[in-house]
Design a protein around this motif. Structure first.
Motif, short mmCIF file in Angstrom:
data_model
loop_
_atom_site.label_atom_id
_atom_site.label_comp_id
_atom_site.label_asym_id
_atom_site.label_seq_id
_atom_site.Cartn_x
_atom_site.Cartn_y
_atom_site.Cartn_z
N LEU A 161 66.25 105.89 92.44
CA LEU A 161 66.22 105.71 93.38
C LEU A 161 66.18 104.12 93.73
CD1 LEU A 161 66.30 106.73 96.01
CD2 LEU A 161 64.39 106.68 96.77
N LEU A 162 64.86 103.40 92.77
CA LEU A 162 64.15 102.21 93.03
C LEU A 162 65.34 101.53 92.26
CD1 LEU A 162 62.46 99.84 93.86
CD2 LEU A 162 60.74 100.34 91.94
N LEU A 163 64.92 101.38 91.05
CA LEU A 163 65.92 100.41 89.82
C LEU A 163 67.20 100.92 90.02
CD1 LEU A 163 63.68 101.71 86.75
CD2 LEU A 163 63.48 99.42 88.48
N GLY A 164 68.09 102.14 90.15
CA GLY A 164 69.62 102.17 90.16
C GLY A 164 69.82 100.69 91.93
N TYR A 165 68.59 100.83 93.08
CA TYR A 165 69.68 100.06 93.96
C TYR A 165 69.19 98.51 93.91
CZ TYR A 165 67.64 97.06 97.79
OH TYR A 165 68.13 96.75 99.19
N LEU A 166 68.02 98.19 92.56
CA LEU A 166 67.77 96.54 92.30
C LEU A 166 69.29 96.14 91.07
CD1 LEU A 166 63.99 96.85 91.03
CD2 LEU A 166 65.19 95.75 93.23
N GLY A 167 69.80 97.49 90.70
CA GLY A 167 70.06 97.18 89.92
C GLY A 167 72.55 96.77 90.70
N GLU A 168 71.79 97.72 91.66
CA GLU A 168 73.48 97.62 93.07
C GLU A 168 73.62 96.76 93.59
OE1 GLU A 168 74.82 101.20 94.12
OE2 GLU A 168 74.59 102.26 92.93
N LYS A 169 72.45 95.93 94.32
CA LYS A 169 72.16 95.17 94.77
C LYS A 169 71.79 93.61 94.23
CE LYS A 169 70.83 94.45 98.90
NZ LYS A 169 71.81 94.44 100.13
N TYR A 170 71.03 93.32 93.41
CA TYR A 170 70.94 92.49 93.04
C TYR A 170 71.06 92.64 91.08
CZ TYR A 170 67.48 92.08 96.19
OH TYR A 170 66.83 92.64 97.84
N GLY A 171 72.72 93.10 91.08
CA GLY A 171 72.92 93.00 89.35
C GLY A 171 71.88 93.93 88.05
N TYR A 172 73.06 94.19 87.55
CA TYR A 172 72.26 95.02 86.57
C TYR A 172 70.97 94.67 85.56
CZ TYR A 172 76.32 98.19 87.59
OH TYR A 172 77.31 98.52 88.39
N SER A 173 71.14 93.38 85.35
CA SER A 173 70.32 92.64 84.73
C SER A 173 69.37 92.25 85.42
CB SER A 173 71.25 90.77 84.21
OG SER A 173 71.33 90.74 83.93
N ILE A 174 69.28 92.27 86.57
CA ILE A 174 67.91 92.79 87.26
C ILE A 174 66.87 93.45 86.89
CG2 ILE A 174 66.64 92.26 89.64
CD1 ILE A 174 67.32 89.54 88.53
N GLY A 175 67.75 94.75 87.92
CA GLY A 175 67.72 96.37 87.35
C GLY A 175 66.80 96.75 85.70
N PHE A 176 67.77 95.37 84.40
CA PHE A 176 67.32 96.26 83.47
C PHE A 176 65.84 95.63 83.03
CE2 PHE A 176 71.52 96.71 82.30
CZ PHE A 176 71.56 98.43 81.83
N LEU A 177 65.56 94.77 83.53
CA LEU A 177 64.23 93.37 83.60
C LEU A 177 63.16 94.17 84.67
CD1 LEU A 177 63.70 90.44 82.57
CD2 LEU A 177 63.91 89.83 85.21
N ALA A 178 63.51 95.21 85.53
CA ALA A 178 62.41 95.61 86.06
C ALA A 178 62.25 96.53 85.52
CB ALA A 178 63.15 96.21 87.45
N THR A 179 63.28 97.42 84.67
CA THR A 179 63.11 98.90 83.57
C THR A 179 61.53 97.95 82.72
OG1 THR A 179 64.70 98.22 82.94
CG2 THR A 179 64.37 99.36 84.48
N GLY A 180 61.84 97.21 81.93
CA GLY A 180 61.05 96.46 80.85
C GLY A 180 59.70 96.02 81.49
N PHE A 181 59.58 95.64 82.80
CA PHE A 181 58.50 95.16 83.00
C PHE A 181 57.93 96.34 82.91
CE2 PHE A 181 59.63 91.00 84.29
CZ PHE A 181 58.96 90.22 82.85
N LEU A 182 58.67 97.47 83.76
CA LEU A 182 58.01 98.82 84.85
C LEU A 182 56.98 99.94 82.90
CD1 LEU A 182 57.68 100.44 87.11
CD2 LEU A 182 59.70 100.81 86.67
N THR A 183 58.26 99.35 81.89
CA THR A 183 57.46 100.19 80.98
C THR A 183 56.36 99.45 79.77
OG1 THR A 183 59.54 100.18 80.37
CG2 THR A 183 58.15 100.75 78.30
N LEU A 184 56.03 98.27 80.06
CA LEU A 184 55.19 96.99 80.15
C LEU A 184 53.79 97.76 80.71
CD1 LEU A 184 56.43 93.70 79.18
CD2 LEU A 184 55.81 95.24 77.70
#
Length: 405
Positions: free
Chosen positions: A157-180
């Protein structure tokens, strides 16, 4: 049913649960994004090629779990394996921010390796928390299972929204920080040393091996047959989403089962925290609820009407109960009957039986793929036969002096 006295979940249970939730949100968020990313304007990959890459990634996760478990159990320890896995997975997510085929493939490779190291070793350490309070292990693994579902739901829900709204790079960046971020609670957990004396020597090696084999076989066959029958679910979701009078999006239809999992899991956690019900009873009830879930779909015609939606929702509710009765039992059984020194390795092969049993259906694949009704009938019949066989096995075994699982 036996009341559980003087036992409670530890703070480590909830720290591992937080870790699992965050990592699963990251992992499923990436899965939700990268197929759309591959066929989008950046990479412009053909649909067939994109789904081929997705399939390879999915299969690679199975093998990376085994590698991560072996490394964790035999070489560096489970805690270090979790940290290394989290860092590698985060690096993979950051690699996906590079909008190129190289960034895609290197990112998916690192995510596969990292997730394999992280998940099996976390589940192993989680199981070790319950070695001296095994009656609570079903409740514990239900907590962990719930966290996986919550993580996947909110991650998509959240990362899909970020990817579609602000671009895939932002979505992937968010997933990386979430893993950390998912690694952080591990700093507050002290890993306990495991000794052979923890193993209950009253149960013979043969009995342990037999119990693990039976559990793997029953659960593996169950998920195989359910996958066959679930094509009917996919078809119904498509048809119900096309009925304009219902005004429910296909996304919501796909999320209904996750919505049911939350309250049912909470009820199960509370019940199994205070009362012990043996694992044979849970498996049997889970199989029976699955039969009921699929059986009532027979009352929905091939072309459903809007009034049939209540039957379908009832089916999803019954299967959610079945899932909670079955899914956590495998891990708690491995915790009880496996050697804790090799628990991550055992955890890593949980998904192998269903994949191995799939090979038995290869000669019939074309016929099953071409007929939804045939696939559903085979799946339902298979679960019925499996349930009757399991009940018969446990009944005749119960007449001998033995340990119950």
């Amino acid at each position: 049913m036996q009341k559980i006295l003087n036992q409670k979940h530890s703070k480590e249970t909830f720290l591992y649960t937080i870790m699992n939730t965050l990592e699963r949100a990251s992992y499923y968020g990436i899965r939700a994004l990268f197929v759309i990313y591959m066929i989008g304007e950046t990479l412009k990959m053909e649909h067939a090629k994109a789904f081929e890459v997705y399939g390879i990634f999915f299969i690679s996760i199975i093998f990376s779990k085994i590698i991560g478990a072996v490394v964790g159990d035999l070489f560096i320890g489970n805690k270090k394996a979790i940290i290394i896995g989290g860092l590698i997975q985060a690096l993979g997510a950051f690699s996906l921010c590079n909008p190129s085929i190289y960034g895609l493939y290197s990112g998916l490779f690192l995510i596969s390796i990292g997730s394999g190291f992280f998940t099996t070793n976390l589940h192993s350490n989680f199981g070790k928390l319950y070695l001296e309070k095994l009656q609570l292990s079903d409740a514990g693994f239900t907590i962990l299972y719930l966290s996986s579902n919550l993580g996947s739901f909110f991650g998509i829900l959240l990362l899909g929204y970020l990817g579609e709204k602000y671009g895939y790079s932002i979505g992937f960046l968010a997933t990386g920080f979430l893993t950390l971020l998912s690694i952080a609670p591990l700093l507050f957990i002290k890993e306990k040393s495991i000794h052979d004396k923890i193993i209950d020597n009253k149960i013979s090696f043969k009995k342990r091996l037999q119990t693990i084999f039976i559990t793997f076989s029953v659960v593996g066959l169950f998920w195989l047959f359910y996958e066959l029958a679930s094509v009917r679910n996919s078809d119904l979701i498509f048809q119900f989403s096309e009925i304009s009078a219902l005004n429910i999006s296909r996304y919501l239809w796909n999320s209904l089962s996750a919505i049911f999992i939350l309250p049912i899991s909470l009820i199960a956690i509370l019940l199994w925290t205070f009362f012990y019900i043996n694992q044979i009873s849970k498996l049997t009830l889970g199989l029976l609820f699955a039969i009921l879930s699929l059986g009532i779909l027979l009352f929905i015609p091939e072309i459903p009407l809007k009034e049939h939606v209540y039957i379908y929702i009832g089916s999803l509710l019954l299967f959610s109960i079945s899932e909670i009765l079955i899914a956590p039992v495998v891990q708690s059984t491995l915790t009880k009957y496996g050697n804790p020194k090799y628990l991550a390795i055992l955890m890593s092969i949980i998904s192998l039986p269903v994949r191995l049993f799939t090979f038995l259906l290869i000669p019939f694949k074309e016929e099953l793929d071409n007929s939804i009704q045939l696939s559903f009938n085979v799946g339902l019949t298979g679960i019925i036969i499996l349930t009757l066989g399991f009940i018969s096995y446990t009944y005749f075994n119960s007449r001998k002096p033995k340990q119950t699982i």
